[in-house]
Design an enzyme around this catalytic site. Structure first.
Site, PDB file in Angstrom:
ATOM      1  N   ARG A 151      37.658  33.905  36.937  1.00 52.62           N
ATOM      2  CA  ARG A 151      39.057  33.528  36.770  1.00 52.62           C
ATOM      3  C   ARG A 151      39.116  32.470  35.669  1.00 52.62           C
ATOM      4  O   ARG A 151      38.170  31.691  35.491  1.00 52.62           O
ATOM      5  CB  ARG A 151      39.636  32.956  38.068  1.00 52.62           C
ATOM      6  N   LYS A 175      38.005  30.198  44.948  1.00 46.73           N
ATOM      7  CA  LYS A 175      39.111  29.906  45.858  1.00 46.73           C
ATOM      8  C   LYS A 175      38.584  29.515  47.230  1.00 46.73           C
ATOM      9  O   LYS A 175      37.639  30.105  47.735  1.00 46.73           O
ATOM     10  CB  LYS A 175      40.018  31.141  45.991  1.00 46.73           C
ATOM     11  N   HIS A 246      44.584  37.365  33.482  1.00 48.37           N
ATOM     12  CA  HIS A 246      43.396  37.978  34.091  1.00 48.37           C
ATOM     13  C   HIS A 246      42.930  39.213  33.327  1.00 48.37           C
ATOM     14  O   HIS A 246      42.107  39.981  33.828  1.00 48.37           O
ATOM     15  CB  HIS A 246      43.700  38.393  35.528  1.00 48.37           C
ATOM     16  N   ARG A 249      39.210  39.611  33.011  1.00 47.26           N
ATOM     17  CA  ARG A 249      38.661  39.784  34.364  1.00 47.26           C
ATOM     18  C   ARG A 249      38.861  41.225  34.813  1.00 47.26           C
ATOM     19  O   ARG A 249      37.945  41.855  35.373  1.00 47.26           O
ATOM     20  CB  ARG A 249      39.353  38.802  35.309  1.00 47.26           C
ATOM     21  N   HIS A 272      35.908  38.323  45.640  1.00 44.99           N
ATOM     22  CA  HIS A 272      36.935  38.787  46.568  1.00 44.99           C
ATOM     23  C   HIS A 272      36.373  38.746  47.990  1.00 44.99           C
ATOM     24  O   HIS A 272      35.305  39.288  48.254  1.00 44.99           O
ATOM     25  CB  HIS A 272      37.354  40.228  46.249  1.00 44.99           C
ATOM     26  N   TYR A 281      40.706  48.411  41.576  1.00 44.49           N
ATOM     27  CA  TYR A 281      40.030  48.762  40.336  1.00 44.49           C
ATOM     28  C   TYR A 281      39.499  50.186  40.350  1.00 44.49           C
ATOM     29  O   TYR A 281      39.280  50.777  39.295  1.00 44.49           O
ATOM     30  CB  TYR A 281      38.897  47.765  40.047  1.00 44.49           C
TER      31      TYR A 281
END
Length: 300
Positions: A151, A175, A246, A249, A272, A281
């Site tokens: 990120r 995160k 993003h 990414r 994730h 994706y």
């Protein structure tokens, strides 16, 4: 109105609970606070308070938002915020009935993330002039971003001790304070080595800093500044594809899957927590495969 809401001990204790147990970022906590502020403003106009809300009140507010043209994604986030808030109140015996129980969030149509073709990425990465200290730094950042799928916030906050060129690894604190280790790749390693030898000291001008990619003021760069740099190179490269913070990414994940990468590996590299987040994706990759099939298969 806003000041009274923010100082509400019930709301603040809820936000403190999220911060202490889940380590949520200031931006995420601010989003929760904003959702609750707008809901509280609405129900106060109806003569209600947060502790006396019914499911009918919540449904009326969602209908109001729909009439005002709010996106489903925004209302879905609101429902999630309210579910967390009223679940907290129920557990702590502040309410007897949870108004959010059994209430479903608006269904979302999941958009495919914007991505760049491999040719576009190559053009973008070729744009920075490595003889210039700032562009030498940008070249290393772009290569690292595409090589790892970080990120932008993770990229600009990297420190020297979080990257190991000997091992070819970068340690990311993502995160919720979750840590992951991501391999760098030869191209990115070469550009980072070049930048550390020829660019970084020119940016710092003898000022001490542990930031890997400092700004020209020897401070940590903001994500907005770096995003402006990406758009600058995209314009120079003549890239017309839509860009987002993003984009690289997304390109990292899509191209990795297009070349046979395993979905669970991509999940780990992107950080994730839920595989379903990564599965978007696969739709991008399938769309590309379908395109290639139509172009090249005799019965496409």
């Amino acid at each position: 109105m806003q000041a009274n809401f923010i100082s509400d001990p019930i709301v603040e204790s809820f936000l403190d609970e999220l911060w202490s147990t889940e380590g949520l970022s200031d931006n995420t906590l601010s989003a929760y606070r904003s959702d609750l502020l707008h809901f509280d403003t609405y129900i106060q106009k109806k003569g209600l308070v947060l502790l006396a809300v019914t499911q009918a009140n919540v449904r009326a507010y969602l209908e109001h938002r729909f009439e005002q043209g709010f996106a489903n994604s925004s209302s879905a986030r609101l429902v999630s915020s309210l579910k967390r808030f009223y679940g907290f109140l129920r557990i702590n015996n502040r309410i007897n009935i949870d108004p959010m129980e059994m209430l479903q969030a608006p269904k979302l149509t999941r958009k495919l993330p914007n991505s760049l073709s491999e040719d576009d990425v190559s053009s973008l990465l070729a744009e920075p002039n490595v003889d210039d200290a700032i562009e030498c730094r940008d070249k290393a950042m772009l290569e690292l971003l595409y090589a790892t799928g970080l990120r932008v916030t993770e990229l600009v906050s990297l420190t020297l001790e979080e990257i190991s060129l000997n091992q070819g690894l970068v340690r990311i604190v993502g995160k919720g304070g979750k840590e992951r280790i991501v391999p760098i790749g030869e191209y990115a390693m070469a550009e980072i080595e070049s930048y550390l030898c020829h660019g970084r000291h020119r940016l710092l001008k003898n000022q001490p800093s542990d930031v890997l990619f400092p700004s020209k003021r020897a401070k940590q760069m903001t994500r907005q500044t770096f995003w402006h740099r990406i758009k600058h190179y995209a314009i120079r490269a003549g890239i017309l594809s839509p860009l987002s913070p993003h984009t690289l990414r997304h390109a990292f994940a899509t191209h990795l899957l297009n070349h046979g990468g395993d979905l669970r590996v991509v999940q780990l590299l992107l950080g994730h927590s839920d595989l379903s987040t990564t599965q978007i994706y696969t739709h991008v990759a399938k769309a590309r495969l379908s395109e290639l099939h139509k172009m090249h298969h005799p019965r496409g």
